[in-house]
Scaffold this active site. Structure first.
Site, PDB file in Angstrom:
ATOM      1  N   PHE A 187     -24.821  -6.885 -30.633  1.00 23.42           N
ATOM      2  CA  PHE A 187     -25.353  -6.906 -29.488  1.00 23.42           C
ATOM      3  C   PHE A 187     -25.860  -7.945 -28.566  1.00 23.42           C
ATOM      4  CE2 PHE A 187     -29.416  -6.629 -26.883  1.00 23.42           C
ATOM      5  CZ  PHE A 187     -29.295  -5.836 -26.098  1.00 23.42           C
TER       6      PHE A 187
ATOM      7  N   LYS B 104     -23.016   1.746 -29.266  1.00 19.17           N
ATOM      8  CA  LYS B 104     -24.138   2.252 -28.812  1.00 19.17           C
ATOM      9  C   LYS B 104     -24.631   1.425 -27.892  1.00 19.17           C
ATOM     10  CE  LYS B 104     -27.429   0.469 -32.470  1.00 19.17           C
ATOM     11  NZ  LYS B 104     -28.392   0.557 -33.275  1.00 19.17           N
TER      12      LYS B 104
ATOM     13  N   ASP C 150     -44.330  -8.751 -21.135  1.00 17.26           N
ATOM     14  CA  ASP C 150     -43.088  -8.179 -21.463  1.00 17.26           C
ATOM     15  C   ASP C 150     -43.835  -6.517 -21.857  1.00 17.26           C
ATOM     16  OD1 ASP C 150     -40.677  -7.249 -22.571  1.00 17.26           O
ATOM     17  OD2 ASP C 150     -41.495  -7.404 -24.833  1.00 17.26           O
ATOM     18  N   LYS C 151     -42.878  -5.606 -21.982  1.00 16.89           N
ATOM     19  CA  LYS C 151     -43.325  -4.100 -22.225  1.00 16.89           C
ATOM     20  C   LYS C 151     -43.358  -3.761 -23.624  1.00 16.89           C
ATOM     21  CE  LYS C 151     -41.211  -0.512 -21.502  1.00 16.89           C
ATOM     22  NZ  LYS C 151     -41.339   0.144 -22.746  1.00 16.89           N
TER      23      LYS C 151
ATOM     24  N   GLY D 232     -36.712  -4.946 -19.667  1.00 20.26           N
ATOM     25  CA  GLY D 232     -35.444  -4.477 -19.570  1.00 20.26           C
ATOM     26  C   GLY D 232     -35.011  -2.971 -19.535  1.00 20.26           C
TER      27      GLY D 232
ATOM     28  N   ARG E 296     -34.968  -3.760 -15.838  1.00 19.48           N
ATOM     29  CA  ARG E 296     -33.639  -4.477 -16.074  1.00 19.48           C
ATOM     30  C   ARG E 296     -33.604  -5.808 -15.849  1.00 19.48           C
ATOM     31  NH1 ARG E 296     -31.318  -0.260 -18.931  1.00 19.48           N
ATOM     32  NH2 ARG E 296     -30.643   1.658 -17.652  1.00 19.48           N
TER      33      ARG E 296
END
Length: 1246
Positions: free
Chosen positions: A632, A656, A413-414, A777, A872
């Site tokens: 979310f 948002k 993951d980042k 993502g 993404r």
């Protein structure tokens, strides 16, 4: 108790089984039925709250444990041989003696299992007897009961800092807003507080809950292990349904915090609670080495059967060659061919019993000891300790440590994994105008500190001073910061809040103390909210204990004096109190935005389920009524909060989310009264977003909508919340219905800095031969920039950027790119070159590439790339990518992440590593290993992984060698005893040989040996790949052949020395046993690379133990093994010089080939590991000089510190530049296609 017929009991059991399997459950209060027998209880079919995690009972422990142990085929094999030895026609040893090894091993295992089960029993008993408060209709109050007495349908009261005993539907709390704060650390490791609210419309108006008046029916789904979802509705007597979900469920195991008390209705109890359904026990994974080991064990079984067949045939031929029946044989066993055949058939089984040690029974236990020792050293490595978080390496999977040394692919993951996940607000764009916050990028600032932009402050000041209150409240700049403060799930508390148990202090004393402490809080409000509001000095009063809530009435007309409460943060004028506000956010992004709004004067003061209080820069407090929160999720990629504006009374939706998720929902420009050039706001904002992404910032869009159809929408929303079937789909549908025709306010750019030493770690892993994939993502621009900053992508790389919205275009890109890459690889001119190719692919393109008809081409392209960056992507796509690479390439994979969205990927990989970061502990709890920093992965793999694999691989090979070498002594003796299954070594000494004399040195070898130092393994990462092939087919069979050779020498040298003498069988066998011990231990000494005191002690101790035990046994055993006995044999041998000569000559001749092989191999064709060992012997300066020369020779690029920068410009100088950036046949694709190629230079020659 009334007697019931067995038929009625069976009928009730069947009904209970059907009731527990139903998708929906209807639960009623137990109070009207209190005191009645169980058959009349409404919820009798559901289990109680007592738990039992033990596996055994005292009466059934022995049979159940035996069944458990017989699941291991090795145990069945050895027990079967021990039983077979009881038959006189096939026995090779004394039957009782043959049982000793397997009985010892199974007894030790049984003791371990019994101790573990007893510990579980003690834990269960302690938990089941924990006190709790349950309401009693007879006593008219909450009475103290034990956890195991709680039943479904009871009313349970939990006070502050108590653990929740069962899954409770929250009906009432001490908080006037119906909020209960809980800490879920026991479930998911997260320590930040989470809000739960009471079921709306049931008991909110009552100051105290009256459980006896609860006459509603609770309808909920059947139990499941999903901690984040719960479907339920409460049906009132008038048939009105009130829907609720996980936001009103208190889970067993959680702790109540910052709330005096809470009362709930038990919906799940005992083993049906979500926490117990998630308690799956320790995970078990089979390592790659273990799978190879099982294959080699099967080879040993085949070898054993072959040797036994030779013995059976040899016995048959020996009997056939006899001229008559010898007098020493049992009468009737020979005399005709059939008797010889039958005797040889029996001899086959006798030989299996005699040579059974060829299958290493102690190997599996030794492996367990070695892995425990390896884990001890890994978890106690000071370099893997993080002082900031006071956390060290955790090992959750105890049996796959060696797999750390065989990793070929890493999926990372980042956010939070490569980066700090400590967000710093850097830039924002409002109404198309960009406001840089350059001062925020300076390191001394804390993540909660934001230095406002001077121009933006002036703009806000002008908006605040605008004439007309209504004009001021619709200003887009004010709305932007109101959205930052409101559109979140941040819990407001005080920085000094303490999480302690409520004190029962005198209320009058509490009141006077409170008035003294909060004298400055009694201020008048400029706008009175629609409903009564509360205000608190602290979420927990800053004393040595909590104070009870103090309620005070409003005083005077419209300006009421506000009160202080335990449950809400202050709404006060004291700047010191404002500075002490603390925001507990589930996401660091949310906290950064709220602190940014606070820096500009928009201070989030309080949040309840029904309201949000925000202070404006002018000092005016606005209390927004919260009508709904659209949480979310990864499908919508956004969250929204619907509020009623306290001044305009309009229904306002603040939203948002990701830029692409918001931009496609935009309607008309923000305000029609603005000039025409404002219609370009979206275009300008998108340009700013692209710039933020290129700078590596995390981007969010902020939007607003004034809703005029709330009444009709709210009805649909209520029905969706009350639904059971398809509830998630209906809730999603109502959310998308409301989030349309949004008005864009602006965008934000938040910096997430790289963790320390991430570039160095990634470069080292790639140099070790590991292919690294980053799955994130984020937007492609952001991900690419981070890729260059962390050196996943290099400036000289050929970067292929795949982005398309059409499957035909995706197919075309894959085919063309693959063809070019293959053509380059097959070009004879490029034999000694390595093309540095990197692939960047977005989530939409990846979804098409993962389809069944394209996945093979995608994997073929990806495996030719040095690194892959997927942008993404969803959590499901992450796990699909890992599984696809595992399935297609048959490689060892490792996944590393820090958040809940990484759990699927972590569980799909061969090894899952969780990072204890800012996004909770879900990834850690689902992982096999847990670290606190990404940089720790370097030493974990390159050092500990290499050591664990090398040690265990060599130890396993040594075990096979040791057993074959020793057993073959018995096999060679059969050629001289008519293949009669006789042993020339005493049975007890044979058992002691493997159990005691030669068991400890190989275990210490597997735990402590070091072929190369840690400094060299870190300095030369290439050693990781070269050390992966130590345990292979050739190494196994070479060790087996060496064992055959050494056994021949150990047998025939003493045989020839004692030939034509009158020594007895045990006098011949004792030198064989002694020589075998010396040979086997000295063979291990050749394999040991790093001698320590422990190695010397175990080696010398094993030899000393052999002589002590054997001498004592020979001196005391007069009739231990009739008719032959080993009495005084070793003593006589040690008085004979021939014994010492045989030991020396035999050991030298047996080990000479292996020693010469090592000398010649390491001199003529030394491996990189041998070179590294030579470097280890040099002084520090010389070693560093050699390492630098070696690295430059192998083409290693120097690791340099990198910071976020713009990617290198796109050029088309490589063979791939023939690809168009868009398809030429637009009629076929009809959609946008992008293939960008970034390259600074020609392919790199390594």
């Amino acid at each position: 108790m009334t007697w019931r017929s067995p038929l009625a009991l069976v009928r009730d059991a069947l009904r209970g089984q059907r009731a527990r399997k139903m998708d929906l459950r209807s639960l009623q209060s137990n109070l009207p039925y209190e005191g009645l027998e169980k058959a009349k209880q409404p919820n009798r079919y559901f289990p109680g709250n007592a738990i039992k995690t033990t596996k055994y009972t005292p009466l059934l422990f022995i049979p159940m444990n035996l069944i458990e142990q017989f699941h291991r085929l090795a145990n069945i094999y050895f027990v079967g041989l021990a039983i077979l030895n009881f038959f006189p026609v096939v026995n090779a040893f004394q039957p009782e003696v043959a049982l000793i090894p397997i009985c010892v091993i199974m007894s030790l295992t049984a003791l371990k299992d019994a101790w573990e089960d007893f510990r579980r029993y003690q834990s269960d008993r302690k938990l089941n007897n924990t006190p709790c408060l349950v309401y009693s209709r007879m006593e008219k109050q909450f009475m103290q009961r034990r956890w195991k007495d709680v039943r479904v349908g009871d009313f349970v009261k939990v006070v502050c800092n108590e653990i929740i005993p069962a899954d409770l539907l929250l009906l009432h709390t001490s908080d006037p807003n119906g909020v209960c704060h809980i800490e879920t650390a026991n479930l998911d490791g997260e320590t930040n507080l989470k809000q739960r609210r009471v079921v709306p419309g049931l008991c909110n108006s009552d100051p105290e809950l009256e459980p006896e008046s609860f006459n509603s029916v609770v309808v909920c789904e059947k139990p499941n292990n999903n901690l984040n979802h719960f479907k339920c509705y409460v049906e009132k007597p008038d048939k009105e349904r009130v829907g609720t979900g996980i936001e009103s469920l208190l889970l067993r195991g959680c702790t109540v915090r910052n709330t005096d008390y809470a009362v709930g209705f038990v919906v799940f109890a005992g083993h049906e609670t979500k926490s117990m359904l998630n308690n799956n026990g320790p995970r078990y994974k089979r390592s790659k080495l273990e799978r190879k080991l099982n294959t080699d064990v099967m080879f040993c079984v085949i070898l054993l059967f072959a040797m036994c067949l030779v013995g059976a045939v040899g016995h048959f031929l020996w009997l056939q060659a006899l001229p008559g029946e010898p007098p020493y044989l049992v009468p009737g066993r020979i005399g005709d061919p059939e008797s010889a055949s039958l005797s040889s058939f029996y001899m086959f089984f006798t030989m299996i019993i005699l040579l059974q040690v060829l299958i290493p029974i102690s190997l599996y236990i030794s492996i367990e000891f070695v892995k425990v020792g390896q884990i001890f050293f890994i978890t106690n490595d000071i370099d893997l300790y993080d002082e900031e978080t006071d956390s060290r390496m955790q090992c959750k999977a105890l049996n796959i440590t060696e797999d750390l040394g065989q990793i070929e692919y890493i999926f990372s993951d980042k956010t939070g994994t490569l980066t700090e996940n400590k967000m710093v607000f850097r830039r924002c764009s409002i109404m198309g105008k960009e406001y840089p916050h350059k001062e925020n990028g300076k390191p001394p600032l804390l993540k909660t500190e934001v230095i406002p932009d001077r121009e933006l402050l002036q703009q806000i000041s002008r908006a605040e001073s605008s004439s007309g209150s209504s004009r001021r409240q619709i200003d887009p700049y004010l709305d932007f910061f109101l959205a930052l403060a409101i559109c979140n799930t941040v819990v407001v508390s005080m920085a000094t809040a303490r999480r302690q148990r409520v004190s029962t202090k005198n209320p009058l004393g509490t009141l006077s103390s409170l008035l003294k402490r909060t004298g400055s809080l009694f201020t008048s409000r400029q706008h009175k909210p629609k409903r009564n509001s509360t205000c608190s000095d602290n979420s927990a009063i800053e004393e040595d204990h909590f104070n009870r809530t103090v309620k005070m009435e409003e005083i005077g007309g419209t300006n009421g004096v506000q009160t202080c409460s335990l449950h809400a943060p202050p709404q006060c004028e004291n700047p010191a109190e404002i500075d002490n506000l603390y925001y507990e956010a589930e996401s660091p992004d949310e906290a950064a935005l709220v602190y940014t709004a606070k820096a500009y004067g928009f201070i989030l003061l309080a949040r309840t389920p029904n309201s949000v209080t925000v202070r404006l820069p002018s000092g005016e407090d606005l209390v927004f009524e919260v009508l709904d929160t659209l949480a979310f999720d990864y499908n919508r990629k956004r969250m929204s909060v619907l509020v009623r504006h306290p001044i305009t009374k309009e229904y306002v939706l603040y939203t948002k989310g990701a830029d692409y998720a918001i931009m496609e929902l935009l309607g008309t420009p923000y305000a029609e009264h603005l000039s025409g050039n404002q219609k370009a706001i979206a275009t300008k904002t998108q340009y700013h977003l692209d710039c933020y992404a290129k700078d590596g910032l995390r981007t969010l869009c902020i939007a607003k909508k004034v809703d005029k159809e709330y009444a009709s929408w709210s009805g649909n929303r209520r029905r969706a919340l009350a639904a059971i079937d398809g509830r998630e789909e209906l809730i999603m549908e109502t959310a998308t219905q409301l989030e349309t025709n949004l008005s864009l306010l602006g965008a934000t750019g938040i910096e997430d800095r790289l963790q320390e030493s991430v570039p160095d770690t990634l470069v080292a892993l790639q140099e070790a031969g590991i292919q690294v994939w980053v799955l994130t993502g984020d937007k492609p621009e952001t991900a690419v920039n981070i890729g260059y900053a962390c050196r996943l992508l290099e400036e000289e790389d050929l970067v292929i950027n795949m982005s398309c919205t059409n499957k035909i275009a995706c197919t075309s890109i894959l085919d063309c790119t693959l063809e070019e890459v293959r053509r380059y690889s097959n070009d004879p001119r490029n034999v000694d070159t390595t093309q540095a190719i990197s692939l960047v692919i977005d989530g939409q393109t990846l979804a098409m590439a993962l389809s069944s008809d394209l996945e093979d081409r995608f994997v073929d392209l990806a495996k030719r790339c040095r690194s892959v960056l997927c942008c993404r992507v969803t959590p499901l796509q992450k796990s699909r990518v890992v599984k696809l690479v595992q399935e297609k390439l048959k490689v060892m994979t490792l996944a590393v992440g820090d958040g809940a969205n990484d759990v699927n990927m972590i569980q799909a990989a061969d090894i899952g590593i969780g990072i204890s970061g800012q996004e909770g502990m879900q990834a850690v709890m689902a992982s096999d290993f847990a670290i606190s920093r990404f940089k720790h992965l370097k030493k974990l793999l390159l050092v500990h992984g290499h050591w664990c694999y090398s040690r265990l691989a060599n130890m396993i090979i040594y075990f096979f060698y040791k057993n074959v070498a020793y057993v073959n002594l018995l096999f060679w003796y059969q050629f001289f005893c008519g293949f009669s299954g006789t042993a020339m070594i005493d049975y007890w000494l044979m058992i002691f040989f493997n159990l005691f004399f030669t068991s400890v040195p190989p275990i210490m070898f597997g735990i402590m040996d070091k072929d190369v130092s840690a400094e060299l393994l870190l300095g030369v990462p290439e050693l990781y790949r070269t050390g992966q092939g130590e345990y292979n087919f050739a190494a196994f069979w070479v060790s087996i052949l060496d064992a055959f050779y050494q056994s021949l020498v150990c047998f025939f040298v003493p045989y020839l020395a004692y030939q034509d003498t009158d020594i007895d069988v045990f006098t011949f066998g004792t030198p064989l046993n002694t020589v075998s011990l010396f040979t086997i231990l000295l063979h291990l000494s050749i394999e040991i690379k790093a001698w320590t005191v422990v190695h010397w002690v175990t080696m010398v101790g094993s030899v000393a133990l052999y002589f002590i035990v054997t001498l004592a046994y020979s001196a005391t055993c007069v009739t231990c093994n009739p008719p032959s006995n080993p009495y005084w044999i070793l003593q006589s041998q040690m008085a004979d010089p021939m014994f010492y000569l045989i030991c020396i000559i035999t050991t030298v001749v047996a080990l000479l080939p292996r020693y010469l092989f090592h000398v010649l191999k390491n001199s003529i064709t030394p491996s990189p590991i041998v070179h590294a060992r030579h470097l280890d012997r040099l002084n520090l300066f010389s070693r560093d000089l050699w390492i630098n020369e070696w690295r430059s020779f192998r083409g290693r690029r120097q690791v340099k510190r990198s910071r976020l920068s713009t990617p290198p410009p796109s050029t088309l100088e490589t063979p791939v530049d023939i690809y168009p950036q868009s398809p030429t046949n637009s009629d076929i694709t009809g959609d946008e296609l992008t293939l960008n190629v970034f390259s600074e230079q020609k392919p790199v020659h390594m």
